[in-house]
Design a protein around this motif. Structure first.
Motif, short mmCIF file in Angstrom:
data_model
loop_
_atom_site.label_atom_id
_atom_site.label_comp_id
_atom_site.label_asym_id
_atom_site.label_seq_id
_atom_site.Cartn_x
_atom_site.Cartn_y
_atom_site.Cartn_z
N THR A 106 0.85 -1.20 0.00
CA THR A 106 0.00 0.00 0.00
C THR A 106 0.88 1.24 0.00
N SER A 107 1.96 1.20 0.76
CA SER A 107 2.84 2.37 0.87
C SER A 107 3.45 2.73 -0.50
N PHE A 134 -3.43 7.01 8.13
CA PHE A 134 -2.48 6.02 8.64
C PHE A 134 -1.06 6.61 8.52
N ASP A 223 -7.05 5.85 0.27
CA ASP A 223 -6.45 4.66 0.89
C ASP A 223 -7.62 3.81 1.41
N HIS A 226 -8.56 -0.19 4.97
CA HIS A 226 -9.51 -0.65 5.99
C HIS A 226 -10.92 -0.83 5.47
N TYR A 248 -4.50 -7.90 2.95
CA TYR A 248 -4.31 -8.83 4.07
C TYR A 248 -5.28 -8.63 5.23
N LYS A 249 -6.13 -7.61 5.15
CA LYS A 249 -7.08 -7.40 6.26
C LYS A 249 -8.35 -8.19 5.94
C1 LIG Z 1 -5.00 2.48 6.26
C2 LIG Z 1 -3.66 1.85 6.04
N1 LIG Z 1 -2.85 2.31 5.06
C3 LIG Z 1 -1.65 1.77 4.83
C4 LIG Z 1 -1.17 0.73 5.60
C5 LIG Z 1 0.23 0.20 5.35
O1 LIG Z 1 0.21 -0.84 4.47
P1 LIG Z 1 1.57 -1.50 3.89
O2 LIG Z 1 2.36 -1.94 5.06
O3 LIG Z 1 1.03 -2.62 3.04
O4 LIG Z 1 2.25 -0.49 3.07
C6 LIG Z 1 -1.96 0.21 6.61
C7 LIG Z 1 -1.49 -0.93 7.43
O5 LIG Z 1 -2.12 -1.42 8.32
C8 LIG Z 1 -3.23 0.78 6.84
O6 LIG Z 1 -4.02 0.35 7.82
#
Ligand SMILES: Cc1ncc(COP(=O)(O)O)c(C=O)c1O
Length: 438
Positions: A106-107, A134, A223, A226, A248-249
């Motif tokens: 996601t990042s 986040f 994003d 969630h 993965y959630k």
């Molecule tokens: C809303 C949200 N954005 C981004 C992330 C980070 O995701 P990643 O570690 O896959 O980059 C998370 C991780 O829990 C998240 O809850």
């Protein structure tokens, strides 16, 4: 949609049993690996449970494809980020094929899309983020602002501040269009928000925010980490152009499984992500001297996809497609309503406070409850009561239902045990052993 209606007295275990008996998704629980049926796993918003079919799908990939075919496998693996993206989009995003990739994290995907939006709006010098975003989202924006010479405006909804913070009213992190209105000026290049807030579970009105931003020439990057797999995202109806999320959630695809990104077709030829990898090259295997990107969704792919990871995403999202995202969303609405009722009845008298909106369409699949001793209570829930929640700073305990594996009895047992743990004061005997993960 009307608010979900709970039958009978929520505080009776028999009501939970009746809800399970009437639940059209109840049978999906048997398709997950459940090590101990006595554990109340209320943390599917952090990491979903393992679907049993994923074990065989990944095993078959190892033997029949990687093992048997070795490098020849790439001839049919090469476009899997896009084909699995289509499966994910059809199951959970409410939009057409050809606009989604399953790749990276996601990042990284947020970096790519916010960076592309900045490059496309290069005459504008402001980027807007929410203090409640986040952390990775806020940190990535800070890096991009440095790189591209932009000013950040942080919507300070909770007094935590941040670069360029501007105080904004938002109950339980729920941002309104009225609050955003004066901030979205013609200097703003891009706005990035969460669809469902990671702390409170508040759900943004994506359509209203997209409409306002579009009328002012601002790109919005959502994003949805969630949100995906717990609500109907309906990207076409809500006018989403750019979005990222994890798998993965509520996506049940496994720890560190590849994430996803979405770019609306009309924007694909005009946006240029900052990381220009070889998978984006139009004639990828010509290995030419200059970067010449394709006009399709592959323009946003950086590099070789993890095929093992993709197989677990494929399996999990096929299951979501089979269950139907509208049935999943209805169960999340009913289940969160049920947990809120139990919190009101049992936990509020013990000093807890609900930190999640009460309207079903203003929340996702988890609720957050606050208590001055939340950290120790969350730890004791795990260690003493076999209830798995998670803790978020400064005083929040998140509890979620993951609509496919979680039962109503699991929610009832989890909250009844939490009530007993706090009422007895037993949680005070548990000591924090300093686990880095909360
Ligand atoms: C809303 C949200 N954005 C981004 C992330 C980070 O995701 P990643 O570690 O896959 O980059 C998370 C991780 O829990 C998240 O809850």
């Amino acid at each position: 949609m009307s608010e979900p209606v709970l039958p009978g007295d929520a505080t009776l275990r028999s009501t939970a049993l009746a809800l399970d008996a009437a639940d059209p998704l109840a049978h999906f629980r048997d398709r997950f690996y459940i090590d101990d049926d006595d554990v109340c796993y209320l943390d599917g918003n952090s990491l979903g449970r393992l679907p049993l079919e994923t074990v065989s799908a990944v095993g078959e990939f190892m033997n029949d494809e990687w093992g048997a075919e070795a490098v020849d496998g790439w001839s049919h693996w090469i476009d899997e980020a896009a084909s699995v993206g289509d499966i994910l989009a059809s199951a959970a995003l409410g939009t057409e094929a050809g606009q989604t990739l399953v790749c990276d994290t996601t990042s990284v995907n947020l970096y790519q899309l916010v960076g592309a939006a900045i490059r496309a709006n290069s005459d504008r010098k402001t980027i807007v983020v929410d203090a409640a975003n986040f952390p990775t989202d806020r940190y990535i924006v800070q890096g991009l602002a440095d790189t591209f010479g932009l000013t950040i405006v942080t919507l300070d909804t909770d007094g935590s501040g941040g670069p360029g913070s501007v105080s904004v009213e938002a109950r339980d992190d729920l941002l309104t269009v009225a609050a955003l209105e004066p901030i979205l000026t013609d200097q703003v290049a891009v706005l990035t928000l969460q669809t469902v807030n990671y702390r409170s579970g508040a759900r943004a009105d994506m359509k209203a925010i997209n409409d306002l931003a579009r009328s002012r020439g601002i790109y919005v990057v959502w994003d949805c980490a969630h949100a995906i797999g717990s609500i109907e995202l309906d990207f076409d109806a809500t006018g989403v152009d750019l979005a990222v999320g994890c798998t993965y959630k509520y996506g049940n695809s496994g720890p560190g499984a590849p994430a996803w990104l979405f770019v609306r077709k009309s924007l694909q030829p005009v946006l240029n992500p900052p990381i220009q990898g070889w998978f984006a090259q139009k004639d990828q295997f010509a290995m030419g001297p200059v970067f010449e990107p394709t006009d399709t969704i592959r323009r946003f792919q950086i590099a070789s996809p993890s095929i093992m990871g993709l197989r677990s995403v494929k399996m999990a999202f096929e299951m979501i497609g089979e269950a139907g995202i509208s049935a999943i969303a209805r169960k999340a609405e009913l289940g969160t309503e049920y947990m809120i009722r139990l919190v009101d009845e049992w936990l509020v008298p013990l000093g807890f406070r609900l930190g999640t909106p009460r309207e079903a369409l203003q929340r996702g699949g988890h609720i957050t409850i606050h208590h001055p001793n939340a950290k120790q209570i969350a730890l004791a829930m795990r260690k003493v009561s076999k209830v798995i929640p998670d803790f978020r700073m400064p005083d929040g305990i998140r509890i979620a239902l993951s609509p496919l594996p979680t039962s109503f009895v699991e929610m009832w047992d989890g909250l009844a045990r939490t009530r007993d743990l706090v009422a007895s004061g037993e949680y005070k005997n548990v000591t924090d052993e300093g686990n880095r993960v909360t």
